[in-house]
Every structure is written in structure tokens, then in C-alpha cells.
Enzyme design. Structure first.
Site, PDB file in Angstrom:
ATOM      1  N   HIS A 155       2.802  -7.028   4.431  1.00  0.00           N
ATOM      2  CA  HIS A 155       1.421  -6.626   4.676  1.00  0.00           C
ATOM      3  C   HIS A 155       1.030  -6.995   6.097  1.00  0.00           C
ATOM      4  CE1 HIS A 155       0.045  -5.717   0.479  1.00  0.00           C
ATOM      5  NE2 HIS A 155       1.139  -6.411   0.214  1.00  0.00           N
ATOM      6  N   GLU A 159       1.784 -11.771   5.363  1.00  0.00           N
ATOM      7  CA  GLU A 159       0.741 -11.146   6.167  1.00  0.00           C
ATOM      8  C   GLU A 159       1.200 -11.318   7.611  1.00  0.00           C
ATOM      9  OE1 GLU A 159      -1.680  -9.352   5.268  1.00  0.00           O
ATOM     10  OE2 GLU A 159      -2.483 -10.007   3.344  1.00  0.00           O
ATOM     11  N   GLU A 161      -2.162   0.136   8.039  1.00  0.00           N
ATOM     12  CA  GLU A 161      -1.270  -0.888   7.487  1.00  0.00           C
ATOM     13  C   GLU A 161      -0.117  -0.280   6.696  1.00  0.00           C
ATOM     14  OE1 GLU A 161      -3.228  -3.621   4.870  1.00  0.00           O
ATOM     15  OE2 GLU A 161      -1.369  -4.673   4.358  1.00  0.00           O
ATOM     16  N   HIS A 199       0.821  -1.217   0.000  1.00  0.00           N
ATOM     17  CA  HIS A 199       0.000   0.000   0.000  1.00  0.00           C
ATOM     18  C   HIS A 199       0.859   1.273   0.000  1.00  0.00           C
ATOM     19  CE1 HIS A 199      -3.038  -3.026   0.710  1.00  0.00           C
ATOM     20  NE2 HIS A 199      -2.304  -3.456   1.715  1.00  0.00           N
TER      21      HIS A 199
END
Ligand code: ZN
Length: 291
Positions: free
Chosen positions: A180, A256, A125, A87
């Protein structure tokens, strides 16, 4: 990842790398380069502006931790690692831009990016992944590894997911690790999982990527981090729907790190000490993979 993009949450809180993105709308004509770069120094502009080195950072790699932009043949494979902080800080204010469809592999398209998730207390995040990436870079550069980041800072927008994959490919990276954190709203969901392309679309997505995933998993477990209670098996999660994994030509894993919606895990993800713990485990995993 996770489909649990709760509709009630702010639009900005879309979950991470989840398949939410899988709309079938064809990509609008454009799409900036996924193609292998021609020669010259035009390569990967976003890489070239890698973030300023922190003062304490090892001197082994100068401020531009860039890499062999020109061709795969010229890239010093074996000692180049691409870190992709998921992101970007400006995504939520540039919705049209991040919703643009880009190639996602396997004949699909996906939005350029998503805003990512956040903890219940509002720690996003994108800030987590950026901070973690800087920490991992610090640890790897101290070991003489050249680190290429897919974005130069936590401001602005981009690059899109297909471009991030291209950066990994063009750098000739020995390993690509996308960072992430998840946003599952399932009760009690916590722990990390490592996504890799499956079924693989090329040799690098096969055994090498799985080996990278296992190396990361083993060091994260050794670092006291728990494997996911809700995704994958023993921390490993085969995926066919993530652009960065589908488009890569290098050993690649998407981490993750944990579930930002879980209060206990969010506390760790939100703390500098917690992020350092993740960084050390991830750097150790990469180093273990490189051998
Ligand atoms: Zn994410």
C-alpha cells in the site's frame, strides 16, 4: 492507513487501509468464502489467473505463479510468497461492490475494499501497488520463489479484503506481504511503516509476523528509505483493525510504503526508479525473512 480521509477530496480518494472502514453494519448475508477451501482445484480462482509474466521475467516460474491450491498440507511452504497489491483499478467505478461489508476479524466487518489514495498529481495507489508488486514478483521469482498475487491485473474489482487473506492462507505461504501507500494530509508526514496484527489472534500473527516486519524494516532502511514520521515506532505499527492482518494464518505484514500526499515522497513513489528501489528493498526483506 490513516484516518485523514479529507472530506473535501474526491470520494475516490479514501485513504488506504485506514480504519475509515469500520462501520458496524452487519455483513449482508453473503460473503464469499473465507472458509478454508475444500479440496479440488476450485481453490483461489483469482490466484490462478496471475498476470502474464513479463518477458524478461525469470524462467524459474512459469506464467501461472500459482500454488498448491488444494490444501495447506500440499503447499510447498517455505518457498511460496503471497504478494497483495492493495486496492484495484476498477474500485472507484464499482462503489456498491466495494462497499459491501465483509468479515474483518475480531468480530468486525469492513467494506470489501476502498479506492485507495493518490498523489496530488493523480497517480493512484492501485497503480503504484500493482507496479510495485510486479517488480517484487520479478525479483523473487528470479530467486526461485513461487509468487502468488491476490489479483491478476490492475483492472476490474476485487477480491475483497477477506478473500485476499484467504488466498494467503490457502497457498500455505511462508510470507504474505500486502502493498500500500498512504494518504496522510498531516504536514510533513512521510516515510514507510509496516503494520502487523496485534494482539495476535494465532501463532503466525505473533512472532513470525513481527519478525517479517522487522526484516522488511531493516532492508528498507538499508535501502535508504525513511521510517514513518507519523505512524508506528521505528517503522513498525501494531494494528488490530485491518482485515488482512486479522484474518491471516500466515506470517503477514502490510507495507505502507510512503505518503502519496507528500510531494517529495510522491515523486519517488511515482517514478519507475523509485518503485524499483522499493521493490528491491521489499524483496530483500522477504528473502531475509525466509533465510
Ligand atoms: Zn491502501
Amino acid at each position: 492507513m490513516v484516518l485523514a480521509v479529507t472530506a473535501g477530496l474526491a470520494a475516490a480518494m479514501t485513504a488506504c487501509a485506514g480504519p475509515a472502514a469500520e462501520t458496524g453494519r452487519p455483513a449482508p448475508a453473503v460473503t464469499t468464502t473465507v472458509s478454508p477451501l475444500p479440496s479440488t482445484s476450485s481453490a483461489a480462482p483469482s490466484v490462478a489467473q496471475s498476470a502474464p509474466e513479463t518477458p524478461s521475467s525469470s524462467a524459474s516460474v512459469p506464467s501461472k505463479t500459482t500454488v498448491a491450491p488444494t490444501s495447506k498440507a500440499a503447499a510447498p511452504t517455505g518457498r511460496v510468497v503471497v504478494i497483495d497489491p492493495g486496492h484495484n483499478g476498477g474500485n472507484s467505478t464499482h462503489t456498491a461492490q466495494i462497499n459491501k461489508q465483509v468479515p474483518a476479524g475480531r468480530g468486525r466487518t469492513k467494506p470489501c475494499n476502498t479506492t485507495g489514495t493518490a498523489t496530488q498529481t493523480g497517480y493512484p495507489e492501485h497503480a503504484f501497488t500493482w507496479d510495485l508488486a510486479v517488480r517484487v514478483r520479478e525479483l523473487l521469482t528470479a530467486r526461485g520463489i513461487k509468487v502468488v498475487m491476490t489479483r491478476p491485473d490492475n483492472a476490474g474489482v476485487g477480491p475483497c479484503v477477506d478473500k485476499r487473506a484467504a488466498i494467503g492462507n490457502e497457498s500455505g505461504a511462508a510470507a504474505v506481504v500486502s502493498l500500500h501507500a498512504d494518504g496522510s494530509t498531516a504536514a510533513g508526514a512521510h516515510g514507510f511503516h509496516l503494520a502487523y496484527s496485534s494482539p495476535p489472534l494465532n501463532a503466525a500473527q505473533g512472532e513470525p509476523s513481527l519478525r517479517l516486519a522487522r526484516a522488511l524494516r531493516d532492508k528498507m532502511v538499508a535501502g535508504g528509505l525513511a521510517t514513518s514520521t507519523y505512524a508506528g515506532t521505528e517503522g513498525l505499527s501494531p494494528r488490530d483493525d485491518l482485515a488482512g492482518l486479522n484474518l491471516t494464518e500466515r506470517p503477514t505484514v502490510l507495507v505502507e510504503c510512503g505518503n502519496m500526499r507528500d510531494a517529495a515522497e510522491a515523486a519517488v513513489l511515482s517514478s519507475p526508479a523509485g518503485r524499483q528501489r522499493y521493490a528491491e528493498a521489499i524483496a530483500n526483506g522477504i528473502l531475509g525473512f525466509l533465510g
